[in-house]
Design a protein around this motif. Structure first.
Motif, PDB file in Angstrom:
ATOM      1  N   LEU A 288       0.836  -1.194   0.000  1.00  0.00           N
ATOM      2  CA  LEU A 288       0.000   0.000   0.000  1.00  0.00           C
ATOM      3  C   LEU A 288       0.876   1.251   0.000  1.00  0.00           C
ATOM      4  N   PHE A 289       0.363   2.321  -0.610  1.00  0.00           N
ATOM      5  CA  PHE A 289       1.068   3.593  -0.601  1.00  0.00           C
ATOM      6  C   PHE A 289       0.863   4.253   0.762  1.00  0.00           C
ATOM      7  N   VAL A 290       1.784   3.981   1.668  1.00  0.00           N
ATOM      8  CA  VAL A 290       1.715   4.529   3.020  1.00  0.00           C
ATOM      9  C   VAL A 290       3.066   5.159   3.359  1.00  0.00           C
ATOM     10  N   GLY A 291       3.035   6.427   3.778  1.00  0.00           N
ATOM     11  CA  GLY A 291       4.264   7.103   4.163  1.00  0.00           C
ATOM     12  C   GLY A 291       4.384   7.216   5.676  1.00  0.00           C
ATOM     13  N   SER A 292       5.271   8.063   6.108  1.00  0.00           N
ATOM     14  CA  SER A 292       5.470   8.308   7.539  1.00  0.00           C
ATOM     15  C   SER A 292       5.888   9.765   7.705  1.00  0.00           C
ATOM     16  N   SER A 293       6.196  10.136   8.921  1.00  0.00           N
ATOM     17  CA  SER A 293       6.627  11.511   9.164  1.00  0.00           C
ATOM     18  C   SER A 293       7.991  11.789   8.541  1.00  0.00           C
ATOM     19  N   HIS A 294       8.720  10.717   8.197  1.00  0.00           N
ATOM     20  CA  HIS A 294      10.077  10.878   7.671  1.00  0.00           C
ATOM     21  C   HIS A 294      10.158  10.663   6.163  1.00  0.00           C
ATOM     22  N   VAL A 295       9.170  10.001   5.558  1.00  0.00           N
ATOM     23  CA  VAL A 295       9.242   9.696   4.132  1.00  0.00           C
ATOM     24  C   VAL A 295       7.845   9.730   3.533  1.00  0.00           C
ATOM     25  N   ASP A 296       7.727  10.270   2.310  1.00  0.00           N
ATOM     26  CA  ASP A 296       6.411  10.342   1.674  1.00  0.00           C
ATOM     27  C   ASP A 296       6.043   8.976   1.094  1.00  0.00           C
ATOM     28  N   PRO A 297       4.765   8.760   0.725  1.00  0.00           N
ATOM     29  CA  PRO A 297       4.320   7.436   0.261  1.00  0.00           C
ATOM     30  C   PRO A 297       5.055   6.946  -0.977  1.00  0.00           C
ATOM     31  N   TYR A 298       5.509   7.842  -1.842  1.00  0.00           N
ATOM     32  CA  TYR A 298       6.121   7.449  -3.114  1.00  0.00           C
ATOM     33  C   TYR A 298       7.562   6.978  -2.897  1.00  0.00           C
ATOM     34  N   ASN A 299       8.315   7.723  -2.082  1.00  0.00           N
ATOM     35  CA  ASN A 299       9.658   7.248  -1.742  1.00  0.00           C
ATOM     36  C   ASN A 299       9.583   5.961  -0.930  1.00  0.00           C
ATOM     37  N   ALA A 300       8.578   5.872  -0.057  1.00  0.00           N
ATOM     38  CA  ALA A 300       8.413   4.662   0.750  1.00  0.00           C
ATOM     39  C   ALA A 300       8.124   3.461  -0.148  1.00  0.00           C
TER      40      ALA A 300
END
Length: 330
Positions: A288-300
């Motif tokens: 799934l396209f899920v990011g975090s506070s440190h990385v956006d969903p696309y880089n993740a």
């Protein structure tokens, strides 16, 4: 068939160990897989509509029987036990009305009938069959039939365009043209078209080098990865096989799917052509396209895909149980 059977043997040995060198291991694996099959079969009772439940049961039985045949060849005196398992499965009736279920049920019935005929063969012929088949599977595992793979590729290249499940896109007609076609066709059905999702494929193509990569468009005939997906196929360094990543730009509707060579039951076009729950059971990973506070969903997503394709193969499998599949959104 060479690639499919080789993948199957490799998947069994990666998951369980040297089944051909340790016949007692093959026996234990067969028993454990049958126990899991029956347990999942019972867990599905009362979940969802009848056709969905029976489709999952049918797919699980086909998957089990393919593996059970190899495990029985690895330890020939498993044949009586396999016979009893077959009788047990035949006593558990499957019903349903959907055309896809009827076709799958027909394939299962044919497989079971063929297995039944094989096990009913006289002892001398059966012993000869197991001896020959074991030698052939070992030769297949060890790569002694790999010289036939180019002939398979030649046959595939001669198929007509209508027979190809996934359309190979020319280098200059990839993500932007695909996005334009999606918008014009209305296939997004009110969902948000997120162009940055497809940027992930282009970044993966750059990472693995364009020389190793080809972009495909999903087929409208596919029941899984359809024409709302782009698929990036990535050749292995020796050019012998391919990994694949399927991404749709439709946010909130479609997950990303990854097939890694050696971690799936078949080549990616076969895996992606089937229903998504079946694709996951056969070795595709759902992301799934899920990011975090440190990385956006696309880089993740880019990082997750690269990790899955480069990590130790033992880290790749993530096959949910039939019970989880019954509850999960496709």
């Amino acid at each position: 068939m060479i690639g499919i059977e080789k993948h199957l043997i490799r998947a069994l040995e990666q998951a369980h160990g040297s089944i051909f060198e340790d016949p007692e291991l093959a026996k234990r694996v067969l028993e454990n897989r049958f126990d899991h099959l029956i347990s999942d079969d019972d867990d599905l009772s009362g979940l969802g509509d009848l056709d969905s439940v029976q489709a999952r049961r049918t797919s699980a039985r086909l998957e089990f029987l393919r593996r059970a045949t190899v495990l029985t060849i690895a330890r020939p005196n498993n044949d009586e036990r396999l016979w009893n398992m077959l009788v047990d499965l035949q006593s558990r009736t499957l019903t349903g009305t959907a055309p896809e279920l009827r076709r799958a049920g027909h394939r299962l019935a044919e497989f079971m009938a063929s297995t039944d005929r094989l096990l009913a063969t006289d002892d001398v012929a059966l012993t000869r069959f197991f001896h020959r088949s074991r030698a052939e599977l070992l030769a297949l595992r060890d790569g002694r039939y790999d010289f036939l793979i180019p002939f398979r590729d030649i046959a595939t290249s001669r198929q007509t365009p209508t027979e190809l499940a996934f359309e190979l896109l020319p280098p200059g007609e990839q993500t932007q043209k695909f996005l334009d076609d999606i918008r014009r066709s209305g296939r997004y059905l009110g969902y948000h078209v997120d162009e940055r999702r497809l940027d992930v494929l282009e970044r993966l193509q750059k990472y693995f080098t364009p020389a190793r990569c080809r972009m495909h468009k999903g087929s409208i005939t596919s029941s899984g990865v359809d024409n709302r997906y782009l698929v990036l196929a990535i050749k292995s360094a020796d050019g012998d096989s391919e990994d694949a990543v399927a991404i749709s730009p439709l946010a909130g509707l479609h997950a990303t799917y990854v097939v890694r060579r050696g971690c799936a039951d078949a080549d990616w076009p076969v895996i992606f052509a089937g229903p998504k729950p079946e694709a996951r059971r056969r070795g595709a990973r759902k992301l799934l396209f899920v990011g975090s506070s440190h990385v956006d969903p696309y880089n993740a997503m880019r990082d997750k895909v690269i990790h899955l394709l480069e990590c130790d193969q033992a880290e790749f499998p993530d096959r949910p149980s039939a019970l989880q599949n019954a509850r999960e959104r496709q």
